[in-house]
Design a protein around this motif. Structure first.
Motif, PDB file in Angstrom:
ATOM      1  N   LEU A   1      22.414  48.973  53.310  1.00  0.00           N
ATOM      2  CA  LEU A   1      22.064  47.573  53.050  1.00  0.00           C
ATOM      3  C   LEU A   1      22.291  46.722  54.297  1.00  0.00           C
ATOM      4  CD1 LEU A   1      21.502  45.101  51.150  1.00  0.00           C
ATOM      5  CD2 LEU A   1      23.940  45.177  50.578  1.00  0.00           C
ATOM      6  N   LEU A   2      23.423  46.909  54.946  1.00  0.00           N
ATOM      7  CA  LEU A   2      23.743  46.128  56.142  1.00  0.00           C
ATOM      8  C   LEU A   2      22.838  46.514  57.311  1.00  0.00           C
ATOM      9  CD1 LEU A   2      27.620  46.145  55.753  1.00  0.00           C
ATOM     10  CD2 LEU A   2      26.157  44.117  55.728  1.00  0.00           C
ATOM     11  N   ASP A   3      22.475  47.778  57.379  1.00  0.00           N
ATOM     12  CA  ASP A   3      21.524  48.204  58.420  1.00  0.00           C
ATOM     13  C   ASP A   3      20.183  47.493  58.245  1.00  0.00           C
ATOM     14  OD1 ASP A   3      23.274  49.876  59.717  1.00  0.00           O
ATOM     15  OD2 ASP A   3      22.589  51.698  58.716  1.00  0.00           O
ATOM     16  N   ARG A   4      19.732  47.370  56.995  1.00  0.00           N
ATOM     17  CA  ARG A   4      18.462  46.681  56.737  1.00  0.00           C
ATOM     18  C   ARG A   4      18.546  45.216  57.132  1.00  0.00           C
ATOM     19  NH1 ARG A   4      17.234  46.237  51.445  1.00  0.00           N
ATOM     20  NH2 ARG A   4      18.819  47.587  50.549  1.00  0.00           N
ATOM     21  N   ALA A   5      19.693  44.580  56.829  1.00  0.00           N
ATOM     22  CA  ALA A   5      19.866  43.173  57.201  1.00  0.00           C
ATOM     23  C   ALA A   5      19.857  43.015  58.725  1.00  0.00           C
ATOM     24  CB  ALA A   5      21.165  42.632  56.617  1.00  0.00           C
ATOM     25  N   LYS A   6      20.472  43.968  59.402  1.00  0.00           N
ATOM     26  CA  LYS A   6      20.473  43.933  60.873  1.00  0.00           C
ATOM     27  C   LYS A   6      19.047  44.030  61.416  1.00  0.00           C
ATOM     28  CE  LYS A   6      22.283  46.458  64.879  1.00  0.00           C
ATOM     29  NZ  LYS A   6      23.080  47.645  65.301  1.00  0.00           N
ATOM     30  N   LEU A   7      18.248  44.918  60.820  1.00  0.00           N
ATOM     31  CA  LEU A   7      16.856  45.058  61.255  1.00  0.00           C
ATOM     32  C   LEU A   7      16.055  43.790  60.974  1.00  0.00           C
ATOM     33  CD1 LEU A   7      16.085  48.720  60.108  1.00  0.00           C
ATOM     34  CD2 LEU A   7      16.279  47.891  62.455  1.00  0.00           C
ATOM     35  N   LEU A   8      16.276  43.202  59.804  1.00  0.00           N
ATOM     36  CA  LEU A   8      15.571  41.964  59.463  1.00  0.00           C
ATOM     37  C   LEU A   8      15.881  40.855  60.465  1.00  0.00           C
ATOM     38  CD1 LEU A   8      16.064  41.883  55.573  1.00  0.00           C
ATOM     39  CD2 LEU A   8      13.895  42.165  56.791  1.00  0.00           C
ATOM     40  N   ARG A   9      17.140  40.782  60.875  1.00  0.00           N
ATOM     41  CA  ARG A   9      17.515  39.760  61.852  1.00  0.00           C
ATOM     42  C   ARG A   9      16.911  40.096  63.217  1.00  0.00           C
ATOM     43  NH1 ARG A   9      21.200  35.732  61.362  1.00  0.00           N
ATOM     44  NH2 ARG A   9      22.279  36.664  59.604  1.00  0.00           N
ATOM     45  N   GLY A  10      16.931  41.379  63.560  1.00  0.00           N
ATOM     46  CA  GLY A  10      16.370  41.804  64.836  1.00  0.00           C
ATOM     47  C   GLY A  10      14.875  41.562  64.929  1.00  0.00           C
ATOM     48  N   HIS A  11      14.196  41.656  63.781  1.00  0.00           N
ATOM     49  CA  HIS A  11      12.738  41.441  63.750  1.00  0.00           C
ATOM     50  C   HIS A  11      12.363  39.975  63.574  1.00  0.00           C
ATOM     51  CE1 HIS A  11      12.204  45.874  62.286  1.00  0.00           C
ATOM     52  NE2 HIS A  11      12.392  45.783  63.589  1.00  0.00           N
ATOM     53  N   GLY A  12      13.382  39.113  63.508  1.00  0.00           N
ATOM     54  CA  GLY A  12      13.107  37.694  63.368  1.00  0.00           C
ATOM     55  C   GLY A  12      12.856  37.227  61.957  1.00  0.00           C
ATOM     56  N   ARG A  13      13.035  38.134  60.959  1.00  0.00           N
ATOM     57  CA  ARG A  13      12.835  37.728  59.564  1.00  0.00           C
ATOM     58  C   ARG A  13      13.992  36.852  59.070  1.00  0.00           C
ATOM     59  NH1 ARG A  13       9.148  41.008  56.881  1.00  0.00           N
ATOM     60  NH2 ARG A  13       9.330  39.453  55.233  1.00  0.00           N
ATOM     61  N   ILE A  14      15.152  36.951  59.758  1.00  0.00           N
ATOM     62  CA  ILE A  14      16.275  36.062  59.501  1.00  0.00           C
ATOM     63  C   ILE A  14      16.523  35.299  60.799  1.00  0.00           C
ATOM     64  CG2 ILE A  14      18.704  35.868  58.856  1.00  0.00           C
ATOM     65  CD1 ILE A  14      18.489  38.615  57.553  1.00  0.00           C
ATOM     66  N   ALA A  15      16.598  33.986  60.722  1.00  0.00           N
ATOM     67  CA  ALA A  15      16.805  33.180  61.926  1.00  0.00           C
ATOM     68  C   ALA A  15      18.089  33.586  62.630  1.00  0.00           C
ATOM     69  CB  ALA A  15      16.854  31.701  61.553  1.00  0.00           C
ATOM     70  N   GLY A  16      18.036  33.634  63.939  1.00  0.00           N
ATOM     71  CA  GLY A  16      19.137  34.167  64.732  1.00  0.00           C
ATOM     72  C   GLY A  16      20.483  33.523  64.476  1.00  0.00           C
ATOM     73  N   LYS A  17      20.529  32.185  64.278  1.00  0.00           N
ATOM     74  CA  LYS A  17      21.802  31.494  64.126  1.00  0.00           C
ATOM     75  C   LYS A  17      22.161  31.241  62.667  1.00  0.00           C
ATOM     76  CE  LYS A  17      21.655  29.203  68.639  1.00  0.00           C
ATOM     77  NZ  LYS A  17      21.717  27.909  69.371  1.00  0.00           N
ATOM     78  N   THR A  18      21.349  31.717  61.757  1.00  0.00           N
ATOM     79  CA  THR A  18      21.624  31.518  60.338  1.00  0.00           C
ATOM     80  C   THR A  18      22.810  32.368  59.904  1.00  0.00           C
ATOM     81  OG1 THR A  18      19.264  31.226  59.966  1.00  0.00           O
ATOM     82  CG2 THR A  18      20.631  31.551  58.018  1.00  0.00           C
ATOM     83  N   ARG A  19      23.719  31.759  59.164  1.00  0.00           N
ATOM     84  CA  ARG A  19      24.858  32.512  58.651  1.00  0.00           C
ATOM     85  C   ARG A  19      24.401  33.345  57.450  1.00  0.00           C
ATOM     86  NH1 ARG A  19      29.778  30.302  60.344  1.00  0.00           N
ATOM     87  NH2 ARG A  19      30.861  30.758  58.376  1.00  0.00           N
ATOM     88  N   GLY A  20      25.280  34.077  56.866  1.00  0.00           N
ATOM     89  CA  GLY A  20      24.944  34.877  55.697  1.00  0.00           C
ATOM     90  C   GLY A  20      26.191  35.582  55.206  1.00  0.00           C
ATOM     91  N   VAL A  21      26.142  36.080  53.979  1.00  0.00           N
ATOM     92  CA  VAL A  21      27.323  36.685  53.363  1.00  0.00           C
ATOM     93  C   VAL A  21      26.951  37.985  52.650  1.00  0.00           C
ATOM     94  CG1 VAL A  21      29.191  36.360  51.686  1.00  0.00           C
ATOM     95  CG2 VAL A  21      28.369  34.411  53.019  1.00  0.00           C
ATOM     96  N   LEU A  22      27.781  39.005  52.852  1.00  0.00           N
ATOM     97  CA  LEU A  22      27.715  40.221  52.040  1.00  0.00           C
ATOM     98  C   LEU A  22      28.596  40.006  50.822  1.00  0.00           C
ATOM     99  CD1 LEU A  22      27.188  43.314  51.522  1.00  0.00           C
ATOM    100  CD2 LEU A  22      29.298  43.712  52.823  1.00  0.00           C
ATOM    101  N   VAL A  23      28.045  40.240  49.645  1.00  0.00           N
ATOM    102  CA  VAL A  23      28.802  40.098  48.398  1.00  0.00           C
ATOM    103  C   VAL A  23      28.863  41.449  47.698  1.00  0.00           C
ATOM    104  CG1 VAL A  23      28.893  38.988  46.141  1.00  0.00           C
ATOM    105  CG2 VAL A  23      28.094  37.698  48.122  1.00  0.00           C
ATOM    106  N   LYS A  24      30.060  41.846  47.282  1.00  0.00           N
ATOM    107  CA  LYS A  24      30.237  43.084  46.511  1.00  0.00           C
ATOM    108  C   LYS A  24      31.009  42.769  45.236  1.00  0.00           C
ATOM    109  CE  LYS A  24      30.439  47.124  48.173  1.00  0.00           C
ATOM    110  NZ  LYS A  24      30.755  48.454  48.770  1.00  0.00           N
ATOM    111  N   CYS A  25      30.550  43.295  44.118  1.00  0.00           N
ATOM    112  CA  CYS A  25      31.250  43.074  42.865  1.00  0.00           C
ATOM    113  C   CYS A  25      31.045  44.263  41.935  1.00  0.00           C
ATOM    114  CB  CYS A  25      30.803  41.784  42.196  1.00  0.00           C
ATOM    115  SG  CYS A  25      29.048  41.709  41.816  1.00  0.00           S
ATOM    116  N   ALA A  26      31.952  44.392  40.987  1.00  0.00           N
ATOM    117  CA  ALA A  26      31.860  45.467  40.009  1.00  0.00           C
ATOM    118  C   ALA A  26      30.654  45.243  39.100  1.00  0.00           C
ATOM    119  CB  ALA A  26      33.138  45.537  39.181  1.00  0.00           C
TER     120      ALA A  26
END
Length: 299
Positions: free
Chosen positions: A208-233
């Protein structure tokens, strides 16, 4: 809303208890083994072949290797070793191939359960396995019961804390993670700018985090935009196994994906290698926060 069940804080074991650990991948089996030994209960480790990857640390205890396809011999093995309490700890990335299962009397008894559980998904498999073992006199307990310090408490655990925008991401991520958890798909989501942008699938949190990294690298997520990983049961989660967890690798991958931090469900999630995890998060400026999340009632 009904009260959400949380991981219990510790376990009273009888003096003659004998703890077994089914060890998959990652550091959780190591921490459970050390916790058990530290309480005066040296564990017996069942190393799942091809899955357990911390062998130097695990093989210092009594141990035996077991292939997934030999799962039918698990109960006789545990009985032979006089195991009274069993912990399922660590990641098992693949399912046993039913066509390769090795025949045994024990297996003939559990095959219907295994087939039924596979149809229900991962959490269903864990619940059926636990019931099957307990019907045979072996009590299944959670890793958190042996090492309660692993359970994440409520509140900010790091020097950095979530900003107002991060709180919106946490809320969106929790809603999405609970939704896919109800379908037994995954336990995690990533939210950016107040909306969910990626959901955990069969590849796990690392994927999941690898995909987010690729999305940011491809410009699909703005470079300076923050974001959060959420994990729950998952809703109705089997708390004795497969609780959501984070560790140092999670922190590194979240940082590489450009995220501001990680939110996990308080009381129902684990933080592995806690000193290293929190230290690395502080070095990288990421926040880690435990958030309470109640489950809706069925009525």
């Amino acid at each position: 809303m009904m009260k959400t069940e949380t991981a219990s804080a510790g376990l009273d074991l009888p003096p003659d208890a004998r703890i077994g650990i089914i060890a998959g991948g990652g550091s959780l089996p190591v921490e459970v083994a050390a916790g058990s030994a530290g309480q005066g209960y040296p564990p017996f480790i069942v190393l799942m072949e091809g899955e357990a990857d911390r062998l130097p640390e695990l093989c210092r205890y009594e141990h035996e290797t077991l292939a997934l396809e030999a799962i039918g011999s698990l109960v006789p093995l545990l009985k032979h070793r006089r195991i009274t309490h069993l912990v399922l700890a660590g990641e098992i990335k693949r399912r046993p191939r039913l066509t390769h299962l090795r025949p045994s009397l024990g297996l003939l008894a559990v095959i219907p359960l295994v087939v039924m559980a596979l149809a229900r998904g991962d959490d269903g498999l864990l619940k059926v396995l636990a019931r099957g073992l307990e019907a045979r006199g072996i009590k299944v307990i959670g890793a958190h019961e042996i090492v309660p310090d692993l359970v994440v408490g409520e509140g900010v655990l790091t020097k950095a804390a979530p900003q107002k925008s991060d709180r919106r991401d946490i809320e969106a991520g929790f809603a999405a993670a609970k939704a896919i958890g109800a379908l037994d798909i995954g336990q995690a989501a990533i939210a950016v700018g107040g909306r969910t942008i990626a959901l955990e699938g069969i590849e796990g949190t690392a994927g999941l985090l690898d995909r987010a990294k690729l999305l940011r690298g491809h410009g699909r997520i703005a470079g300076k935009t923050r974001g959060v990983l959420v994990k729950c049961a998952k809703p109705g989660q089997e708390l004795r196994a497969d609780l959501p967890s984070i560790g140092p690798q999670t922190v590194e991958a979240a940082h590489a994906a450009g995220l501001a931090g990680i939110a996990v469900e308080a009381g129902r999630s684990l933080i592995l290698e806690s000193p290293a995890t929190l230290s690395r998060a502080n070095e990288l400026g990421l926040f880690i926060v435990g958030v309470a999340a109640a489950e809706p009632s069925d009525g």
